[in-house]
Design a protein around this motif. Sequence first.
Motif, PDB file in Angstrom:
ATOM      1  N   LEU A 171       0.838  -1.185   0.000  1.00 30.29           N
ATOM      2  CA  LEU A 171       0.000   0.000   0.000  1.00 30.29           C
ATOM      3  C   LEU A 171       0.878   1.242   0.000  1.00 30.29           C
ATOM      4  N   HIS A 172       0.304   2.351  -0.450  1.00 31.03           N
ATOM      5  CA  HIS A 172       1.046   3.608  -0.512  1.00 31.03           C
ATOM      6  C   HIS A 172       0.962   4.325   0.827  1.00 31.03           C
ATOM      7  N   PRO A 173       1.952   5.176   1.137  1.00 34.47           N
ATOM      8  CA  PRO A 173       1.908   5.939   2.389  1.00 34.47           C
ATOM      9  C   PRO A 173       0.662   6.818   2.444  1.00 34.47           C
ATOM     10  N   PRO A 174       0.163   7.100   3.628  1.00 36.52           N
ATOM     11  CA  PRO A 174      -1.023   7.953   3.765  1.00 36.52           C
ATOM     12  C   PRO A 174      -0.794   9.336   3.156  1.00 36.52           C
TER      13      PRO A 174
ATOM     14  N   ARG B 113      -7.793  10.884  13.035  1.00 37.60           N
ATOM     15  CA  ARG B 113      -7.994   9.823  12.022  1.00 37.60           C
ATOM     16  C   ARG B 113      -6.740   9.616  11.199  1.00 37.60           C
ATOM     17  N   HIS B 114      -6.096  10.727  10.837  1.00 34.32           N
ATOM     18  CA  HIS B 114      -4.878  10.612  10.028  1.00 34.32           C
ATOM     19  C   HIS B 114      -3.767   9.891  10.791  1.00 34.32           C
ATOM     20  N   LEU B 115      -3.595  10.192  12.061  1.00 30.77           N
ATOM     21  CA  LEU B 115      -2.537   9.555  12.858  1.00 30.77           C
ATOM     22  C   LEU B 115      -2.773   8.054  12.987  1.00 30.77           C
ATOM     23  N   ARG B 116      -4.021   7.643  13.098  1.00 27.24           N
ATOM     24  CA  ARG B 116      -4.316   6.214  13.184  1.00 27.24           C
ATOM     25  C   ARG B 116      -3.972   5.506  11.876  1.00 27.24           C
ATOM     26  N   VAL B 117      -4.213   6.166  10.759  1.00 27.15           N
ATOM     27  CA  VAL B 117      -3.832   5.578   9.474  1.00 27.15           C
ATOM     28  C   VAL B 117      -2.309   5.491   9.363  1.00 27.15           C
ATOM     29  N   GLU B 118      -1.623   6.533   9.830  1.00 28.42           N
ATOM     30  CA  GLU B 118      -0.154   6.517   9.822  1.00 28.42           C
ATOM     31  C   GLU B 118       0.382   5.378  10.690  1.00 28.42           C
ATOM     32  N   ASN B 119      -0.223   5.158  11.841  1.00 30.03           N
ATOM     33  CA  ASN B 119       0.221   4.063  12.709  1.00 30.03           C
ATOM     34  C   ASN B 119       0.070   2.714  12.023  1.00 30.03           C
ATOM     35  N   ALA B 120      -1.030   2.557  11.295  1.00 29.24           N
ATOM     36  CA  ALA B 120      -1.251   1.297  10.577  1.00 29.24           C
ATOM     37  C   ALA B 120      -0.194   1.108   9.499  1.00 29.24           C
TER      38      ALA B 120
ATOM     39  N   TRP C 173       1.348  17.588  15.865  1.00 30.05           N
ATOM     40  CA  TRP C 173       1.227  17.989  14.454  1.00 30.05           C
ATOM     41  C   TRP C 173       2.579  18.289  13.814  1.00 30.05           C
ATOM     42  N   GLU C 174       3.608  18.625  14.624  1.00 32.74           N
ATOM     43  CA  GLU C 174       4.912  18.922  14.022  1.00 32.74           C
ATOM     44  C   GLU C 174       5.459  17.691  13.305  1.00 32.74           C
ATOM     45  N   ALA C 175       5.372  16.537  13.952  1.00 30.70           N
ATOM     46  CA  ALA C 175       5.826  15.301  13.322  1.00 30.70           C
ATOM     47  C   ALA C 175       4.981  14.970  12.103  1.00 30.70           C
ATOM     48  N   ALA C 176       3.656  15.116  12.237  1.00 36.55           N
ATOM     49  CA  ALA C 176       2.749  14.773  11.140  1.00 36.55           C
ATOM     50  C   ALA C 176       2.966  15.688   9.935  1.00 36.55           C
ATOM     51  N   LYS C 177       3.154  16.979  10.181  1.00 40.16           N
ATOM     52  CA  LYS C 177       3.381  17.922   9.079  1.00 40.16           C
ATOM     53  C   LYS C 177       4.692  17.621   8.366  1.00 40.16           C
ATOM     54  N   TRP C 178       5.748  17.348   9.134  1.00 45.94           N
ATOM     55  CA  TRP C 178       7.054  17.089   8.529  1.00 45.94           C
ATOM     56  C   TRP C 178       7.002  15.852   7.646  1.00 45.94           C
ATOM     57  N   VAL C 179       6.392  14.779   8.137  1.00 47.00           N
ATOM     58  CA  VAL C 179       6.295  13.546   7.345  1.00 47.00           C
ATOM     59  C   VAL C 179       5.504  13.798   6.070  1.00 47.00           C
ATOM     60  N   ALA C 180       4.390  14.505   6.194  1.00 48.29           N
ATOM     61  CA  ALA C 180       3.558  14.787   5.023  1.00 48.29           C
ATOM     62  C   ALA C 180       4.319  15.604   3.987  1.00 48.29           C
ATOM     63  N   LYS C 181       5.055  16.601   4.415  1.00 46.86           N
ATOM     64  CA  LYS C 181       5.776  17.465   3.474  1.00 46.86           C
ATOM     65  C   LYS C 181       6.939  16.722   2.819  1.00 46.86           C
ATOM     66  N   VAL C 182       7.640  15.888   3.596  1.00 47.78           N
ATOM     67  CA  VAL C 182       8.730  15.091   3.013  1.00 47.78           C
ATOM     68  C   VAL C 182       8.183  14.202   1.912  1.00 47.78           C
ATOM     69  N   ARG C 183       7.085  13.528   2.168  1.00 45.80           N
ATOM     70  CA  ARG C 183       6.499  12.648   1.142  1.00 45.80           C
ATOM     71  C   ARG C 183       6.015  13.438  -0.058  1.00 45.80           C
TER      72      ARG C 183
ATOM     73  N   SER D  26       9.140   9.737  -4.287  1.00 45.57           N
ATOM     74  CA  SER D  26       8.016   8.949  -3.766  1.00 45.57           C
ATOM     75  C   SER D  26       8.436   7.540  -3.391  1.00 45.57           C
ATOM     76  N   ASN D  27       9.421   6.966  -4.093  1.00 46.49           N
ATOM     77  CA  ASN D  27       9.868   5.620  -3.753  1.00 46.49           C
ATOM     78  C   ASN D  27      10.630   5.617  -2.430  1.00 46.49           C
ATOM     79  N   CYS D  28      11.535   6.590  -2.242  1.00 45.28           N
ATOM     80  CA  CYS D  28      12.275   6.695  -0.984  1.00 45.28           C
ATOM     81  C   CYS D  28      11.327   6.922   0.187  1.00 45.28           C
ATOM     82  N   CYS D  29      10.325   7.737  -0.040  1.00 47.12           N
ATOM     83  CA  CYS D  29       9.467   8.152   1.064  1.00 47.12           C
ATOM     84  C   CYS D  29       8.508   7.062   1.526  1.00 47.12           C
ATOM     85  N   ARG D  30       8.501   5.938   0.842  1.00 51.04           N
ATOM     86  CA  ARG D  30       7.738   4.807   1.382  1.00 51.04           C
ATOM     87  C   ARG D  30       8.376   4.282   2.655  1.00 51.04           C
TER      88      ARG D  30
END
Length: 771
Positions: A36-39, A75-82, A700-710, A715-719
């Motif tokens: 599956l692809h990253p959230p 909801r987004h964090l729970r998807v990220e955890n999965a 949100w700092e962690a969530a924002k950073w991960v989202a922006k990096v991806r 896209s392949n590295c960011c998986r």
Amino acid sequence: MPLKLLPWRHGGLSTRLLCYHHFSTCHRRVLTVPTLHPPLPKKNSPPSSAACGVTGQHDPYRWMSDPRNRPDLLRHLRVENAYAEAFMEDTVDLRRELVREMSARCTIPGRSTVPERWGPWLYYQYVPEGRDYPVLCRRWEPENDEAANSKQICSGGGVGLAIEEVVLDWNKFAEQYGFVDIGSCRVSPNHQLLAFTVDTDGSEQFLLHIKNISSGQVLPAPKVQGVVSLAWASDSSSLFYTVCDKQLRPYSFCVDITATKDGKFITVYLVDATNPFHGLGKIWNRVSNVRFFVEHHYGSFYILTDVPLSNPSNWDGEGFYLAIWDGENTGPNVIFPTKDVTIQDMDIFKSHLVLSVEKDSLPMLCAVNLPISADSKHHMNIDDLKPWFFPMPSTMCSFTPGSNHDFSQSVYRVVISSPVIPDVILDYDMSRQTFTTVHQEAIRWTSFDTESCSQVGGRNAGKQVKVEKRFDGYMADDESMRWEDCTEAYSCESFRVNSHDGFRIPLTVVYSRGSWKRHQSPGLLLGYGAYGEVLDNSWVPERVSLLDRGWLIAFADVRGGGGVNSSWHISGTGPLKQNSINDYLSCAKFLVEEGYVHDQRLCAMGYSAGCVLVGAALNLCPDLFRGVILKLPFLDICDTLQDPSLPLSVLDYQEFGDPHIKSHSDFIKSYSPYDNIRKGGCHASALVCAAFNDARVGVWEAAKWVAKVRDFRCSNCCRSVILRTDMNAGHLKEDSRTKQLEETAFEYAFLLKVVQTKSTGVHRQAALCPC
């Protein structure tokens, strides 16, 4: 009995100068990744927004920090955890193996800590077998009672001749709430009551409780929320406390209330502890950007401060000095540091003053006889006091003072440790200038590639050693004074690495003599570099699981942290913060260029504010690191500091700068990890660990950073960029022992997976990055 808290956040450079071109742009990936692809979180860009004083700056993920969007973020964090669990699915067996290894090295369940005396009581704690949290206990044992002194300490659980009383059991709170963090913990002077504060959700809104120790009953007094510090008056019926009131934010200072060691006064204001309602006194007017610590000794106040002086005749104006004042209108006697010795902290006893110092850039302790005779001299330096420097086993040791609560004692207890010396508890007798090895942690070795077990520790336990001559503080060459260490199995080396501006940065490395291979082994570089905090490089038995697999672990004491000299902190703050990042990169490049780490196997780890180093270094030199771990990361500096309603924003203006000021905004933006993520190109694998109830660094700092990096990078590295959030914890994360081991195993398994070292048990699947 006080419990120590973790520090606060726990927490344009020239690209031409700092970029590291040793590697090719692309990494060959051999990772098993989820199908599956990253959230992909939603993007929301309001018509106009302001960040770092620039109107209209586009940030599509700012919605995550808006409390109104909490349900969407959840909801987004729970998807990220999965997704994180799916990415790490092939490491399940490896993680179990790591937990077994680390558990086998831990202290034996049920064994108590070495008791510490306070008056007629001995206090100690232990973790009951089958439980995860400690129990604080005590037993009555008057110091001069020979019969009582002959009683043996039980190994835990109350089995023994002395009657054991349970003072506080963390497990009861953990069972009720699932999470527990004990903040302040103070026993009354008559030893009958315990005042303590509890956080049960990680928000650091500590609730005050008062317990009758003998009966075990918690008193039905009003429970106060948000308590920060506690102090008993000497009548044991009056309790002072400070509260962090959200309605008073923003605030720009820190205040702790405490009792002087002799029990005579309560400070923030000066309160007579024997007559607490008589009135408030004041020693000094509050001054911005100044630190002030007060003790009392037979009519004189001992003040450790950095208040500017009008005529600092023999002082350079940096760091702490010690002032001794008798409370009269006459000026204080001032004791200055010297060129080679700077003062860091103090403790006071009936006949001795203990100073924590940096001597020749090395941490040390020394004792001075009291009272200090000024001989009509208003200005002295430390050498005039003829201090006795406590002997220590090596120059790479760190030390942690015990509670040392008893004012009348002449013995000072310290825990000494190093990357290769398991914790040693020492009692320094300041009157006799001797020391006793009370206990050394015994380590039961279990290696991932052997069935053998062995044990180290215990030699010299209880042996008293007379120091016949004056040392410079270190005694590694004296065989009779050595402690048990692990140097036969592990090597520990220290270097001074040249940074970009010629400053020499302390770097400590540790590795297995049998498993590490020059130019071939992977490495993990740790750093912090903020708030003047010294990077902890003490013994951590869990690290053996990496060392035995060939890893090198390195500690970079960059500017912005503590130690070295009094200006080390200041030279890594505000507009000079880029020094910290340069220092960290210099240490990383040294490890590769000198062959200590394979050129494609260097990883980095940061915690809280230490993630500024790692995140900024990753932006500047993306090819330098193969993998990173960011724990409770402070990454979105501009956006966070622009909101003064957040708990630490105003306090952090001194450390990082005020983004409402244009010049500050510019230098913050030049290194802020979130604002400097580049578009295109490969990116290191990253494990980002957050806590949902974190009151210091927003989740949100962690969530924002991960989202922006991806969004920005390959896209392949960011998986292999994953976010893992603990939904029931805060910044301090006082987890159970079992959970701590499981989290450490998860982190180590991630490192082993992304560098693909031998014996990981992880399936290797080739995948070439297409960019």
